[in-house]
Motif scaffolding. Structure first.
Motif, short mmCIF file in Angstrom:
data_model
loop_
_atom_site.label_atom_id
_atom_site.label_comp_id
_atom_site.label_asym_id
_atom_site.label_seq_id
_atom_site.Cartn_x
_atom_site.Cartn_y
_atom_site.Cartn_z
N LEU A 93 0.88 -1.20 0.02
CA LEU A 93 -0.16 0.02 -0.04
C LEU A 93 0.82 1.22 0.16
CD1 LEU A 93 -2.83 -0.86 2.58
CD2 LEU A 93 -3.02 -1.27 0.21
N LEU A 94 0.44 2.14 -0.88
CA LEU A 94 1.38 3.54 -1.22
C LEU A 94 0.80 4.68 -1.03
CD1 LEU A 94 2.92 1.88 -4.29
CD2 LEU A 94 3.90 1.44 -2.25
N THR A 95 1.44 5.72 -0.97
CA THR A 95 0.76 7.14 -0.80
C THR A 95 1.68 8.07 -1.85
OG1 THR A 95 -0.17 8.57 0.58
CG2 THR A 95 2.00 7.82 1.30
N LEU A 96 1.38 9.35 -1.77
CA LEU A 96 2.41 10.24 -2.47
C LEU A 96 2.74 11.19 -1.46
CD1 LEU A 96 0.21 11.02 -5.56
CD2 LEU A 96 2.11 9.60 -5.36
N LYS A 97 4.13 11.38 -1.28
CA LYS A 97 4.78 12.02 -0.12
C LYS A 97 5.75 13.00 -0.80
CE LYS A 97 6.73 11.80 4.37
NZ LYS A 97 6.83 10.98 5.57
N ASN A 98 6.02 14.20 -0.39
CA ASN A 98 7.10 15.01 -0.99
C ASN A 98 6.94 14.84 -2.58
OD1 ASN A 98 7.85 15.86 1.66
ND2 ASN A 98 9.10 14.27 1.80
N GLY A 99 5.91 14.59 -3.16
CA GLY A 99 5.73 14.74 -4.38
C GLY A 99 5.94 13.59 -5.40
N GLU A 100 6.44 12.19 -4.61
CA GLU A 100 6.51 11.09 -5.31
C GLU A 100 6.07 9.94 -4.41
OE1 GLU A 100 10.79 10.87 -5.41
OE2 GLU A 100 11.06 10.58 -3.13
N VAL A 101 5.93 8.72 -5.02
CA VAL A 101 5.56 7.61 -4.52
C VAL A 101 6.32 7.18 -3.21
CG1 VAL A 101 4.82 5.25 -4.76
CG2 VAL A 101 4.41 6.58 -6.83
N ALA A 102 5.70 6.88 -2.24
CA ALA A 102 6.15 6.61 -0.76
C ALA A 102 5.52 5.24 -0.28
CB ALA A 102 6.12 7.72 0.00
N PRO A 103 6.34 4.41 0.22
CA PRO A 103 5.19 3.42 0.92
C PRO A 103 4.75 3.74 2.35
CG PRO A 103 7.86 3.51 1.74
CD PRO A 103 7.55 4.58 0.46
N LEU A 104 3.55 2.85 2.47
CA LEU A 104 2.71 3.07 3.69
C LEU A 104 3.02 1.67 4.58
CD1 LEU A 104 -0.67 4.72 2.59
CD2 LEU A 104 1.03 5.45 4.36
N THR A 105 2.56 0.73 3.96
CA THR A 105 2.88 -0.83 4.69
C THR A 105 2.48 -1.83 3.71
OG1 THR A 105 1.70 -1.88 6.39
CG2 THR A 105 0.33 -1.18 5.15
N ARG A 106 2.88 -3.14 4.06
CA ARG A 106 2.62 -4.39 3.40
C ARG A 106 1.70 -5.21 4.14
NH1 ARG A 106 9.03 -5.47 2.83
NH2 ARG A 106 9.13 -4.62 4.71
N VAL A 107 0.83 -5.87 3.36
CA VAL A 107 0.00 -6.69 3.89
C VAL A 107 -0.24 -8.14 3.23
CG1 VAL A 107 -2.51 -6.77 4.44
CG2 VAL A 107 -1.57 -4.54 4.42
N PRO A 108 -0.21 -9.28 3.92
CA PRO A 108 -0.46 -10.37 3.30
C PRO A 108 -1.66 -10.57 2.48
CG PRO A 108 -0.36 -10.63 5.66
CD PRO A 108 -0.29 -9.53 5.58
N GLY A 109 -1.82 -10.76 1.49
CA GLY A 109 -2.89 -11.11 0.50
C GLY A 109 -3.81 -10.10 0.04
N GLN A 110 -4.32 -10.07 -1.05
CA GLN A 110 -5.19 -9.19 -1.74
C GLN A 110 -6.33 -8.73 -0.83
OE1 GLN A 110 -8.17 -9.17 -5.13
NE2 GLN A 110 -6.11 -9.18 -6.16
N ARG A 111 -7.09 -9.57 -0.41
CA ARG A 111 -8.40 -9.12 0.36
C ARG A 111 -7.92 -8.45 1.54
NH1 ARG A 111 -13.39 -9.41 0.74
NH2 ARG A 111 -13.51 -10.54 -1.41
N ARG A 112 -6.72 -8.71 2.34
CA ARG A 112 -6.49 -8.09 3.47
C ARG A 112 -5.86 -6.44 3.10
NH1 ARG A 112 -3.28 -12.40 7.53
NH2 ARG A 112 -5.11 -13.80 7.81
N ALA A 113 -5.27 -6.64 2.22
CA ALA A 113 -4.76 -5.25 1.62
C ALA A 113 -5.79 -4.40 1.38
CB ALA A 113 -3.82 -5.74 0.47
N LEU A 114 -6.88 -4.92 0.73
CA LEU A 114 -7.94 -3.95 0.32
C LEU A 114 -8.73 -3.51 1.51
CD1 LEU A 114 -9.36 -5.74 -2.90
CD2 LEU A 114 -7.95 -3.38 -2.85
N THR A 115 -8.77 -4.39 2.73
CA THR A 115 -9.47 -3.91 3.97
C THR A 115 -8.59 -2.88 4.54
OG1 THR A 115 -10.44 -6.44 4.15
CG2 THR A 115 -10.15 -4.77 6.21
#
Length: 283
Positions: A191-213
């Motif tokens: 899961l990502l965001t935009l920070k200081n004008g560029e792509v930045a990481p937020l967190t990593r989640v196991p599995g697509q369903r958990r990631a969307l939650t």
């Protein structure tokens, strides 16, 4: 008797993901960013979305490029010929694209004031900013008020992104600080965001369903108790966006409005098929 100044025109670029009816309703000019697919090079709105997705999945080189300076010049000239007294031109982060620099170069060739803003973001964070600016302009606001409206929206908005893989960001050289996530197991979804004008990481989640939650949880946390507009942005047909929209409506009683938009093909080329974003924009 002194004549009243003409309206302020608002122009953005196609990474704003603005639905055509919205841009038309508020008179927002949209300059197209360019795509190169194999040997073909053209403005993004001249490509078929499904064909671009097929090319990406097949490994065909898909590259992006800023608009030509001439494209901005003619957009600015068109606004001036229609009576605009000034132009506010708001664009994708300069750390992600040279688009804003092309706009600045063109602005020097126009006979009315052109205020070029680097939003530091893209997607519907940019789209909401352009729309807010255009609403102020339509109400007769002068350039300073139009600029303030755009800046307030893009500074307050937040992009939260789910991608199936970081490979497309890596290929396009837009991975930014999210490169720290490279090498994760296939089942781990970033899961990502935009920070200081560029792509930045937020967190990593196991599995697509958990990631969307988790994507929804992060959007709810970001909204807090504010009145917000929400945009769900998808790249490719996907029923998951309907489920995400339902969850957000249930959990955000102060959500003023929500919209589902198709990602710009420029953004899709970097995020990859299956990408989903949520824009949280306080109003």
């Amino acid at each position: 008797m002194r004549s009243m100044p003409g309206p302020v025109a608002v122009i953005t670029d196609s990474t704003a993901c603005l639905p055509a009816p919205v841009a038309e309703r508020w008179g927002i000019g949209v300059v197209q960013v360019q795509l190169q697919v194999g040997e073909q090079f053209d403005e993004e709105n001249r490509y078929d979305r499904e064909e671009i997705i097929d090319h990406l999945r097949a490994g065909t080189p898909v590259r992006t490029a800023p608009p030509e300076v001439a494209a901005f010049f003619w957009a600015f000239q068109d606004a001036a010929s229609k009576g605009a007294s000034a132009i506010v031109s708001v664009h994708i982060s300069g750390r992600m694209s040279e688009t804003v620099n092309a706009a600045r170069e063109a602005a020097q060739q126009v006979n009315i004031p052109v205020h070029v803003l680097d939003s530091g973001t893209t997607g519907m964070s940019l789209g909401f900013a352009a729309t807010s600016a255009a609403k102020v302009a339509a109400a007769g606001g002068q350039a300073t008020r139009v600029i303030d409206a755009a800046e307030r929206r893009f500074r307050g908005s937040r992009e939260i992104l789910y991608v199936d893989t970081l490979e497309f960001l890596r290929r396009g050289g837009r991975i930014g600080a999210a490169q720290a996530f490279l090498g994760s197991a296939f089942s781990i979804k970033p899961l990502l965001t935009l920070k200081n004008g560029e792509v930045a990481p937020l967190t990593r989640v196991p599995g697509q369903r958990r990631a969307l939650t988790k994507l929804v949880d992060l959007a709810v946390d970001c909204a807090g108790d504010q009145d917000v507009e929400i945009a769900i942005t998808r790249f490719g047909p996907d029923e998951r966006d309907l489920e995400i929209g339902g969850r957000l409506r249930a959990r955000l009683p102060k959500m003023v409005d929500s919209t589902l938009v198709d990602a710009s093909m420029i953004l899709g080329a970097h995020l990859g098929p299956g990408a989903i974003g949520i824009t949280v924009s306080p109003v």
